[in-house]
Design a protein around this motif. Structure first.
Motif, PDB file in Angstrom:
ATOM      1  N   PRO A 154       0.787  -1.240   0.000  1.00 47.83           N
ATOM      2  CA  PRO A 154       0.000   0.000   0.000  1.00 47.83           C
ATOM      3  C   PRO A 154       0.816   1.286   0.000  1.00 47.83           C
ATOM      4  O   PRO A 154       0.409   2.282  -0.612  1.00 47.83           O
ATOM      5  N   SER A 155       1.980   1.290   0.651  1.00 46.75           N
ATOM      6  CA  SER A 155       2.761   2.529   0.714  1.00 46.75           C
ATOM      7  C   SER A 155       3.253   2.979  -0.658  1.00 46.75           C
ATOM      8  O   SER A 155       3.623   4.143  -0.840  1.00 46.75           O
ATOM      9  N   ASP A 156       3.243   2.077  -1.656  1.00 45.80           N
ATOM     10  CA  ASP A 156       3.620   2.473  -3.022  1.00 45.80           C
ATOM     11  C   ASP A 156       2.622   3.450  -3.631  1.00 45.80           C
ATOM     12  O   ASP A 156       2.928   4.081  -4.646  1.00 45.80           O
ATOM     13  N   MET A 157       1.447   3.580  -3.027  1.00 38.81           N
ATOM     14  CA  MET A 157       0.446   4.537  -3.526  1.00 38.81           C
ATOM     15  C   MET A 157       0.873   5.975  -3.278  1.00 38.81           C
ATOM     16  O   MET A 157       0.356   6.896  -3.898  1.00 38.81           O
ATOM     17  N   GLY A 158       1.806   6.171  -2.358  1.00 35.66           N
ATOM     18  CA  GLY A 158       2.321   7.510  -2.113  1.00 35.66           C
ATOM     19  C   GLY A 158       1.573   8.273  -1.040  1.00 35.66           C
ATOM     20  O   GLY A 158       0.648   7.767  -0.389  1.00 35.66           O
ATOM     21  N   ASP A 159       1.968   9.514  -0.850  1.00 37.97           N
ATOM     22  CA  ASP A 159       1.389  10.397   0.157  1.00 37.97           C
ATOM     23  C   ASP A 159      -0.038  10.756  -0.243  1.00 37.97           C
ATOM     24  O   ASP A 159      -0.262  11.332  -1.311  1.00 37.97           O
ATOM     25  N   PRO A 160      -1.036  10.452   0.595  1.00 41.04           N
ATOM     26  CA  PRO A 160      -2.425  10.753   0.216  1.00 41.04           C
ATOM     27  C   PRO A 160      -2.704  12.244   0.073  1.00 41.04           C
ATOM     28  O   PRO A 160      -3.684  12.636  -0.569  1.00 41.04           O
ATOM     29  N   LEU A 161      -1.869  13.102   0.668  1.00 40.58           N
ATOM     30  CA  LEU A 161      -2.091  14.547   0.581  1.00 40.58           C
ATOM     31  C   LEU A 161      -1.234  15.206  -0.504  1.00 40.58           C
ATOM     32  O   LEU A 161      -1.226  16.422  -0.612  1.00 40.58           O
ATOM     33  N   GLU A 162      -0.537  14.399  -1.297  1.00 40.53           N
ATOM     34  CA  GLU A 162       0.296  14.970  -2.342  1.00 40.53           C
ATOM     35  C   GLU A 162      -0.573  15.721  -3.357  1.00 40.53           C
ATOM     36  O   GLU A 162      -1.560  15.196  -3.877  1.00 40.53           O
ATOM     37  N   GLY A 163      -0.225  16.952  -3.620  1.00 40.40           N
ATOM     38  CA  GLY A 163      -0.966  17.763  -4.563  1.00 40.40           C
ATOM     39  C   GLY A 163      -2.166  18.484  -3.978  1.00 40.40           C
ATOM     40  O   GLY A 163      -2.829  19.251  -4.674  1.00 40.40           O
ATOM     41  N   VAL A 164      -2.443  18.264  -2.688  1.00 35.18           N
ATOM     42  CA  VAL A 164      -3.572  18.933  -2.041  1.00 35.18           C
ATOM     43  C   VAL A 164      -3.136  20.298  -1.525  1.00 35.18           C
ATOM     44  O   VAL A 164      -2.071  20.434  -0.904  1.00 35.18           O
ATOM     45  N   ASP A 165      -3.937  21.319  -1.781  1.00 32.05           N
ATOM     46  CA  ASP A 165      -3.653  22.664  -1.282  1.00 32.05           C
ATOM     47  C   ASP A 165      -3.951  22.701   0.217  1.00 32.05           C
ATOM     48  O   ASP A 165      -5.104  22.598   0.637  1.00 32.05           O
ATOM     49  N   THR A 166      -2.921  22.839   1.026  1.00 28.33           N
ATOM     50  CA  THR A 166      -3.085  22.796   2.481  1.00 28.33           C
ATOM     51  C   THR A 166      -3.224  24.179   3.106  1.00 28.33           C
ATOM     52  O   THR A 166      -3.435  24.274   4.323  1.00 28.33           O
TER      53      THR A 166
ATOM     54  N   VAL B 191       9.037  13.911  -9.985  1.00 27.98           N
ATOM     55  CA  VAL B 191       9.311  13.417  -8.636  1.00 27.98           C
ATOM     56  C   VAL B 191       7.993  13.374  -7.871  1.00 27.98           C
ATOM     57  O   VAL B 191       7.372  14.392  -7.612  1.00 27.98           O
ATOM     58  N   THR B 192       7.552  12.162  -7.534  1.00 28.30           N
ATOM     59  CA  THR B 192       6.333  11.988  -6.758  1.00 28.30           C
ATOM     60  C   THR B 192       6.593  10.988  -5.642  1.00 28.30           C
ATOM     61  O   THR B 192       7.604  10.282  -5.638  1.00 28.30           O
ATOM     62  N   SER B 193       5.655  10.908  -4.696  1.00 30.90           N
ATOM     63  CA  SER B 193       5.812   9.985  -3.576  1.00 30.90           C
ATOM     64  C   SER B 193       5.316   8.586  -3.910  1.00 30.90           C
ATOM     65  O   SER B 193       5.503   7.662  -3.116  1.00 30.90           O
ATOM     66  N   SER B 194       4.672   8.409  -5.052  1.00 30.09           N
ATOM     67  CA  SER B 194       4.231   7.076  -5.446  1.00 30.09           C
ATOM     68  C   SER B 194       5.361   6.339  -6.152  1.00 30.09           C
ATOM     69  O   SER B 194       6.318   6.947  -6.623  1.00 30.09           O
ATOM     70  N   ALA B 195       5.248   5.023  -6.224  1.00 30.26           N
ATOM     71  CA  ALA B 195       6.322   4.210  -6.786  1.00 30.26           C
ATOM     72  C   ALA B 195       6.533   4.529  -8.262  1.00 30.26           C
ATOM     73  O   ALA B 195       5.588   4.821  -8.992  1.00 30.26           O
ATOM     74  N   ARG B 196       7.782   4.453  -8.688  1.00 33.27           N
ATOM     75  CA  ARG B 196       8.133   4.744 -10.070  1.00 33.27           C
ATOM     76  C   ARG B 196       8.232   3.476 -10.893  1.00 33.27           C
ATOM     77  O   ARG B 196       8.442   2.389 -10.375  1.00 33.27           O
ATOM     78  N   ALA B 197       8.100   3.667 -12.199  1.00 35.28           N
ATOM     79  CA  ALA B 197       8.047   2.510 -13.089  1.00 35.28           C
ATOM     80  C   ALA B 197       9.394   1.818 -13.250  1.00 35.28           C
ATOM     81  O   ALA B 197       9.447   0.639 -13.571  1.00 35.28           O
ATOM     82  N   GLY B 198      10.500   2.524 -13.069  1.00 32.42           N
ATOM     83  CA  GLY B 198      11.804   1.901 -13.246  1.00 32.42           C
ATOM     84  C   GLY B 198      12.159   1.706 -14.705  1.00 32.42           C
ATOM     85  O   GLY B 198      11.716   2.443 -15.580  1.00 32.42           O
ATOM     86  N   ALA B 199      12.973   0.686 -14.993  1.00 34.20           N
ATOM     87  CA  ALA B 199      13.470   0.481 -16.352  1.00 34.20           C
ATOM     88  C   ALA B 199      12.769  -0.661 -17.077  1.00 34.20           C
ATOM     89  O   ALA B 199      12.564  -0.591 -18.279  1.00 34.20           O
ATOM     90  N   ILE B 200      12.408  -1.729 -16.359  1.00 32.93           N
ATOM     91  CA  ILE B 200      11.786  -2.899 -16.976  1.00 32.93           C
ATOM     92  C   ILE B 200      10.639  -3.374 -16.093  1.00 32.93           C
ATOM     93  O   ILE B 200      10.808  -3.538 -14.889  1.00 32.93           O
ATOM     94  N   ASN B 201       9.480  -3.623 -16.700  1.00 29.02           N
ATOM     95  CA  ASN B 201       8.316  -4.142 -15.990  1.00 29.02           C
ATOM     96  C   ASN B 201       7.721  -5.260 -16.850  1.00 29.02           C
ATOM     97  O   ASN B 201       7.233  -5.013 -17.943  1.00 29.02           O
ATOM     98  N   ILE B 202       7.785  -6.489 -16.345  1.00 30.25           N
ATOM     99  CA  ILE B 202       7.318  -7.642 -17.119  1.00 30.25           C
ATOM    100  C   ILE B 202       6.511  -8.574 -16.234  1.00 30.25           C
ATOM    101  O   ILE B 202       6.931  -8.887 -15.117  1.00 30.25           O
ATOM    102  N   GLN B 203       5.354  -9.050 -16.717  1.00 33.63           N
ATOM    103  CA  GLN B 203       4.626 -10.121 -16.059  1.00 33.63           C
ATOM    104  C   GLN B 203       4.654 -11.346 -16.954  1.00 33.63           C
ATOM    105  O   GLN B 203       4.572 -11.254 -18.171  1.00 33.63           O
ATOM    106  N   GLY B 204       4.786 -12.525 -16.322  1.00 31.81           N
ATOM    107  CA  GLY B 204       4.838 -13.777 -17.059  1.00 31.81           C
ATOM    108  C   GLY B 204       5.979 -14.643 -16.582  1.00 31.81           C
ATOM    109  O   GLY B 204       6.962 -14.158 -16.011  1.00 31.81           O
TER     110      GLY B 204
END
Length: 357
Positions: A151-163, A219-232
């Motif tokens: 779940p923490s890969d979803m990032g900061d829930p308040l990211e982008g919110v005007d505080t 730059v965001t608090s959610s997980a980044r895609a990286g270089a290679i993403n493969i399922q199988g």
């Protein structure tokens, strides 16, 4: 070869004969593959089985900075593979993808992180080799699920919110609401994946002798895609140099991967996620990670692998730069860690410049 065997020839003539032989080899190689001559800002689609060879560099430029809100006019990917039994030989050429284009997409029937598309089976028996891929947005090679492990890969829930002007109570309510939404999204994404390692299709995607540089300027608090993403099942990544400015380079979903003889470099651009590691294995039972040079730089987590619901794996003869024996070679975030480890070496990060890659 018969000329060399039966005649005494001068150095000049010998050079001519060898040049002719080399030319013949090149011509033979081209006969065996379909040549591709890409045009700038135009993607290439391989929708039929066969061998393809890239004859020139391909560049997909970034969007026009004078019209940042208008249509980019750029393709979604530089190379698209939508069929089984495809080999693409870069022949030492380079693909550069700008800030709205991913590098290589290996999918059919839509994105594979939708269940309907996954169940139709995605392309298998795909080989990508012998060249350079540079991306500045999204991911280098994509054929997987959404970049979520925990779940923490979803990032900061308040990211982008005007505080500004909001009370702690109001911000707390905002945060709780977003966390519930994110939790629902996370559960739905997990439901799209096979429930166990044996549920993955045998795809046998091979990536060999590639130099992949994937940098994401966002730059965001959610997980980044990286270089290679493969399922199988049966993914092979061999003899490559793979570098990303994020904290994870490889996202692999499925069993029996072989990752060997690579240089894998992560920089850990801020912020670093809890589960970031150069390699993330999801349901990666039976995978082998050996003879790699794994380089941890800047703020990246001092860890080689993060595993999720993964059975027994083998990790042998890898060198970890930027780590010490006190750091984790691997950590299980879901399930237990079943790792047979041997021959690991630990070196300061600066020594990576002497790896020859």
């Amino acid at each position: 070869m018969q000329l060399i065997k039966f005649f005494k020839i001068s150095p000049g003539v010998t050079y001519l004969v060898l040049l002719m032989q080399h030319s013949g080899l090149v011509q033979a190689r081209d006969v065996m593959c379909q040549p591709l001559f890409p045009k700038q800002n135009t993607s290439i689609s391989m929708s039929q089985a066969g061998s393809y060879c890239l004859k020139t560099d391909l560049e997909i430029q970034s969007r026009n900075r004078l019209f940042p809100d208008g249509p980019s006019g750029r393709p979604y990917e530089a190379l698209e593979i939508t069929h089984d039994d495809v080999t693409i030989d870069f022949q030492e050429n380079t693909v550069r993808a700008g800030d709205v284009t991913l590098g290589i997409r290996i999918e059919n029937g839509g994105k594979s992180n939708y269940k309907a598309a996954y169940n139709t089976q995605q392309p298998k028996q795909v080989v990508i080799k012998n060249g350079t891929l540079i991306t500045t947005s999204f991911v280098g090679i994509y054929s997987g699920f959404h970049e979520l492990s925990i779940p923490s890969d979803m990032g900061d829930p308040l990211e982008g919110v005007d505080t500004n002007g909001k009370s702690k109570e109001a911000l707390g309510d905002f945060s709780l609401s977003f966390e519930k939404t994110n939790a629902s999204i996370f559960r739905k994404q997990l439901a799209l994946r096979p429930s166990r390692a044996t549920g993955y299709h045998q795809r046998n995607i091979h990536i060999e002798n590639m130099h992949i540089l994937a940098k994401d300027g966002n730059v965001t608090s959610s997980a980044r895609a990286g270089a290679i993403n493969i399922q199988g099942a049966g993914t092979v990544i061999r003899n490559c140099v793979i570098e990303t400015n994020g904290g994870t380079a490889l996202w692999l979903f499925g069993p029996n991967a072989v990752i060997e003889n690579n240089t894998i470099i992560v920089h850990g651009a801020s912020p670093v996620r809890e589960a970031d590691a150069p390699i993330r294995l999801h349901q990666g039972d039976g995978s082998i990670i050996r003879n790699n040079r794994i380089v941890i730089k800047d703020g990246a987590n001092r860890r080689g692998l993060s595993v999720f619901d993964t059975g027994a794996i083998m990790v042998e003869k890898n060198t970890f730069y930027g780590m010490t024996q006190k750091d984790e070679v691997a950590k299980a975030f879901t399930g237990s860690l079943e790792m047979k480890e041997s021959g690991s070496r630990f070196e300061p990060a600066w020594k990576a410049i002497f790896t020859g890659r």
